[in-house]
Enzyme design. Structure first.
Site: not given
Ligand code: GLY
Ligand code: MN
Ligand code: MN
Length: 432
Positions: A37, A266, A349, A400
């Site tokens: 639950d 992001d 994106h 990145r």
């Molecule tokens: N954090 C997901 C992306 O960078 O696409």
């Molecule tokens: Mn991203």
């Molecule tokens: Mn990302």
């Protein structure tokens, strides 16, 4: 802060105009149990949220005849003692600017007359089997009244394409919220850098710093499962365990963004665990940073979606040659996609209510042109595996760099401000 329904009313008016005499049904998301639950934290459906701002489950927006109608839970003193406040139809209509509101329990009875004799029914077919059944039942109920002249809509259409098209352009209210999400997330990344320098030397401790910073600024939490990846874990693109100690001399990659008022940020930052880039790390980092600068410089209205990606790929591929990861001429290495061994994802994106937001990337087979209000990430990377044909100094370097970018009439605005250059990162970590 009082809720301002103006942007939501404006979006509904826009969609009502688009559907004309049609009728549209836009339900919110169901609740989801984690176990027994015990529910997952509730989050509204993004399309429903975009048009309503209404936060409760068990609700559906019906747009018909120029009117917006909400069906939602009734007030319930007992349930509210256990689970908290509910608006109920009257207060929901008043607060959120609906023309009408009714108890969700009356939906099946009210739906057939709402859809009867309308030319088009808009529904997201296949998204939720229970809603498909409910819509089919309502259509059958109208058909059963054929003898008194009622007719079901003769055209069924899916609202996802037009609503996705609406959502891809962020209005002023959305831009303000996304700027706030980006600000909070930028502080979270800066905090994680400082914490790392001050000896928070595990992936999970850095995740905790991000969560703390997001929540203390009013974000609902993470917009997606964060990645805190030390050393070789950064070369696993979707590493989310965040369970390992960090090692002096390694880099750590953090891909994390908060959700604020439904909107995602992001950001990815990659920094040295000990606060100082080694020469090899710095060389790789500068290549990714230059690739990102080239991609951001290419982000402006009228440019096709793939152009920033191609700009990043060119700089990265040249960098791979300079690092002796690849040999040959850059055009040929791009043509043969050889660079994908070290850069295997796209450069961005759409970003919005969903971290990978809705909206087509191509139109009529061509990459779409960027336009003011579109918001996208810019996230080139370089991921070098530990294999014998690669110099050992480069092994397991995963980098990145990701920022959030609004396309403006003049070019673009980078929302995100977390420390990014080698000097900024080292200075932030030195000051911790
Ligand atoms: N954090 C997901 C992306 O960078 O696409
Ligand atoms: Mn991203
Ligand atoms: Mn990302």
């Amino acid at each position: 802060m009082t809720f301002d329904p103006t942007p939501f009313v404006r979006r509904r008016a826009h969609f009502l105009k688009l559907i004309g005499d049609g009728v549209a049904l836009i339900p919110t998301a169901p609740t989801c149990l984690r176990n027994r639950d015990n529910p997952h934290p509730y989050r509204a459906d993004s399309h429903f949220w975009h048009l309503t701002g209404f936060p409760e489950p068990e609700a559906v927006l019906v747009l018909a005849g120029g009117r917006s109608i909400l069906f939602c839970r009734e007030k319930d003193v007992l349930r509210e003692i256990w689970n908290g406040f509910r608006y109920g139809p009257a207060a929901a209509a008043e607060t959120f600017g609906f023309d009408e509101a009714y108890p969700i329990a009356t939906l099946d009875e009210k739906l057939p007359p709402l859809i009867a004799d309308r030319p088009t029914l808009w529904h997201a077919f296949g998204l939720d089997a229970q809603w498909d059944t409910r819509v089919a039942r309502a259509l059958d109920a109208v058909r059963a009244e054929a003898r008194i002249g009622k007719r079901p809509p003769h055209q069924l259409r899916d609202w996802r394409a037009p609503l996705d098209a609406l959502r891809i352009i962020k209005d002023k209210a959305e831009q303000d919220l996304m700027r706030r999400a980006a600000d909070i997330t930028s502080s979270g990344h800066a905090r994680a850098m400082r914490a790392c320098a001050a000896c928070a030397r595990t992936e999970y401790a850095l995740e905790a710093e991000l969560t703390y910073e997001f929540r203390r600024h009013g974000a609902s939490g993470h917009a997606y499962t964060p990645i805190v990846a030390g050393g070789k874990n950064a070369c696993t693109l979707h590493y989310v365990d965040n369970s390992q100690p960090l090692t002096d001399g390694d880099l750590v990659l953090i891909d994390a963004g908060c959700e604020f008022a439904g909107y995602a940020a992001d950001i990815t930052r990659t920094f040295p665990v000990n606060g100082r880039f080694s020469p090899a790390q710095k060389e790789c980092y500068e290549i990714v940073l230059a690739a990102q600068s080239a991609a951001i410089a290419a982000t402006c209205p009228g440019v096709r979606y793939n152009v920033p990606h191609e700009a990043a790929v060119r700089v990265l591929t040249q960098g791979m040659v300079d690092l002796k990861l690849l040999a040959g001429d850059v055009d040929g290495l791009i043509e043969s996609a050889a660079y994908r061994r070290f850069y295997m994802h796209n450069t961005g994106h759409w970003l919005g209510l969903d971290v990978h937001d809705v909206g087509d990337y191509r139109e009529a087979g061509e990459w779409r042109e960027l336009a003011p209000g579109m918001t996208l990430t810019c996230e080139p990377g370089l991921y070098i595996p530990a294999v014998p044909d690669i110099p050992a100094a480069l092994h397991n370097i995963g980098i990145r760099i990701e920022d959030d970018v609004l396309v403006t009439p003049e070019g673009c605005e980078v929302y995100t401000t977390a420390p990014k250059s080698v000097a900024e990162i080292e200075e932030m970590m030195r000051g911790a």
